[in-house]
Design a protein around this motif. Structure first.
Motif, short mmCIF file in Angstrom:
data_model
loop_
_atom_site.label_atom_id
_atom_site.label_comp_id
_atom_site.label_asym_id
_atom_site.label_seq_id
_atom_site.Cartn_x
_atom_site.Cartn_y
_atom_site.Cartn_z
N ARG A 115 0.86 -1.16 -0.12
CA ARG A 115 0.11 -0.03 -0.09
C ARG A 115 0.81 1.28 0.05
N TYR A 116 1.80 1.55 -0.89
CA TYR A 116 2.33 2.71 -0.95
C TYR A 116 2.25 3.27 -2.43
N LYS A 117 2.10 4.61 -2.41
CA LYS A 117 1.96 5.23 -3.69
C LYS A 117 2.87 5.99 -4.27
N THR A 118 3.96 6.20 -3.29
CA THR A 118 5.15 6.93 -3.52
C THR A 118 6.48 6.43 -3.57
N VAL A 119 7.34 6.38 -4.38
CA VAL A 119 8.59 5.79 -4.59
C VAL A 119 9.69 6.91 -4.33
N LEU A 120 10.48 6.69 -3.22
CA LEU A 120 11.61 7.63 -3.15
C LEU A 120 12.77 7.32 -3.34
N ILE A 121 13.80 8.08 -4.22
CA ILE A 121 15.02 7.73 -4.57
C ILE A 121 15.89 9.12 -4.08
N THR A 122 17.02 8.71 -4.09
CA THR A 122 17.97 9.61 -3.72
C THR A 122 18.39 10.62 -4.98
N ASP A 123 18.54 10.06 -6.23
CA ASP A 123 18.84 10.97 -7.21
C ASP A 123 18.38 10.15 -8.55
N THR A 124 17.95 10.74 -9.62
CA THR A 124 17.50 10.20 -10.78
C THR A 124 18.51 9.28 -11.41
N THR A 125 19.79 9.43 -11.11
CA THR A 125 20.86 8.33 -11.86
C THR A 125 20.68 7.05 -10.88
N ARG A 126 19.93 7.14 -10.05
CA ARG A 126 19.77 5.79 -9.17
C ARG A 126 18.63 4.85 -9.72
N LEU A 127 17.72 5.57 -10.45
CA LEU A 127 16.77 4.92 -11.34
C LEU A 127 17.43 4.52 -12.67
N ALA A 128 18.21 5.14 -13.42
CA ALA A 128 18.77 4.99 -14.46
C ALA A 128 19.89 5.90 -14.97
N ARG A 129 20.82 5.55 -15.61
CA ARG A 129 21.94 6.40 -16.12
C ARG A 129 21.63 7.00 -17.51
N ASN A 130 20.91 6.49 -18.35
CA ASN A 130 20.89 6.98 -19.68
C ASN A 130 19.29 7.53 -19.63
N PRO A 131 19.01 8.48 -20.78
CA PRO A 131 17.97 9.10 -20.85
C PRO A 131 16.72 8.14 -21.18
N GLU A 132 16.94 7.03 -22.08
CA GLU A 132 16.12 6.17 -22.44
C GLU A 132 15.58 5.25 -21.29
N ALA A 133 16.54 4.79 -20.58
CA ALA A 133 16.31 3.83 -19.40
C ALA A 133 15.78 4.54 -18.34
N LEU A 134 15.84 5.81 -18.13
CA LEU A 134 15.17 6.51 -17.14
C LEU A 134 13.82 6.95 -17.64
N LEU A 135 13.49 7.11 -18.78
CA LEU A 135 12.23 7.20 -19.30
C LEU A 135 11.28 5.96 -19.32
N MET A 136 11.89 4.85 -19.25
CA MET A 136 11.20 3.51 -19.37
C MET A 136 11.03 3.22 -18.16
N ALA A 137 11.91 3.54 -17.07
CA ALA A 137 11.76 3.35 -15.62
C ALA A 137 10.62 4.01 -14.87
N ASN A 138 10.53 5.46 -15.65
CA ASN A 138 9.68 6.21 -15.10
C ASN A 138 8.31 5.93 -15.65
N LEU A 139 8.22 5.42 -16.81
CA LEU A 139 7.07 5.09 -17.49
C LEU A 139 6.34 3.94 -16.78
N GLN A 140 7.21 2.99 -16.26
CA GLN A 140 6.80 1.78 -15.57
C GLN A 140 5.98 2.18 -14.37
N LEU A 141 6.77 3.17 -13.46
CA LEU A 141 6.30 3.56 -12.19
C LEU A 141 4.84 4.33 -12.53
N VAL A 142 4.72 5.09 -13.43
CA VAL A 142 3.40 5.66 -14.02
C VAL A 142 2.25 4.66 -14.32
N MET A 143 2.87 3.69 -14.96
CA MET A 143 1.57 2.83 -15.55
C MET A 143 1.28 1.84 -14.28
N SER A 144 2.16 1.86 -13.04
CA SER A 144 1.73 1.10 -12.09
C SER A 144 0.99 1.98 -11.13
#
Length: 115
Positions: free
Chosen positions: A78-107
């Motif tokens: 039951r969480y709705k928010t994901v906390l990260i310390t920096d966007t580079t922790r989610l992904a290093r390149n723009p395509e991977a960052l966009l894909m990871a963010n899209l997965q979060l939004v779709m969830s």
């Protein structure tokens, strides 16, 4: 200031926060965990160990087992928010960052960067 208000509002509505950590090494996980805990304490956010997800891998490496588990468990924990310390922790390149963010939004999850 806006970040603080958003988290106070979320906390008052019983919005639980998950923490996602990605690092190349165990020391990086520890540094991010310390930073996230400091941020959470400063903003009155309660982090539960059952909602901390960590992958030790390259920023360009997919799939990520902990990230995928976090997406699957969001309803159960039951969480709705994901906390990260920096966007580079989610992904290093723009395509991977966009894909990871899209997965979060779709969830149905919101991404928050600890600043």
């Amino acid at each position: 200031m806006k970040t603080k208000e958003n988290f106070k509002t979320a906390r008052n509505r019983n919005n639980k926060v998950a923490l996602y950590i990605r690092a190349n090494e165990v020391d990086g996980v520890a540094r991010q965990l310390f930073r996230a805990i400091s941020f959470a304490n400063k903003h009155g956010i309660e982090l539960s160990t059952s909602r901390i997800y960590a992958d030790i891998c390259s920023g360009n490496h997919f799939p990520r087992p902990a990230f995928d588990r976090m997406l699957r468990e969001k309803g159960e924990k039951r969480y709705k928010t994901v906390l990260i310390t920096d966007t580079t922790r989610l992904a290093r390149n723009p395509e991977a960052l966009l894909m990871a963010n899209l997965q979060l939004v779709m969830s149905g999850l919101t991404l928050k960067v600890a600043d």
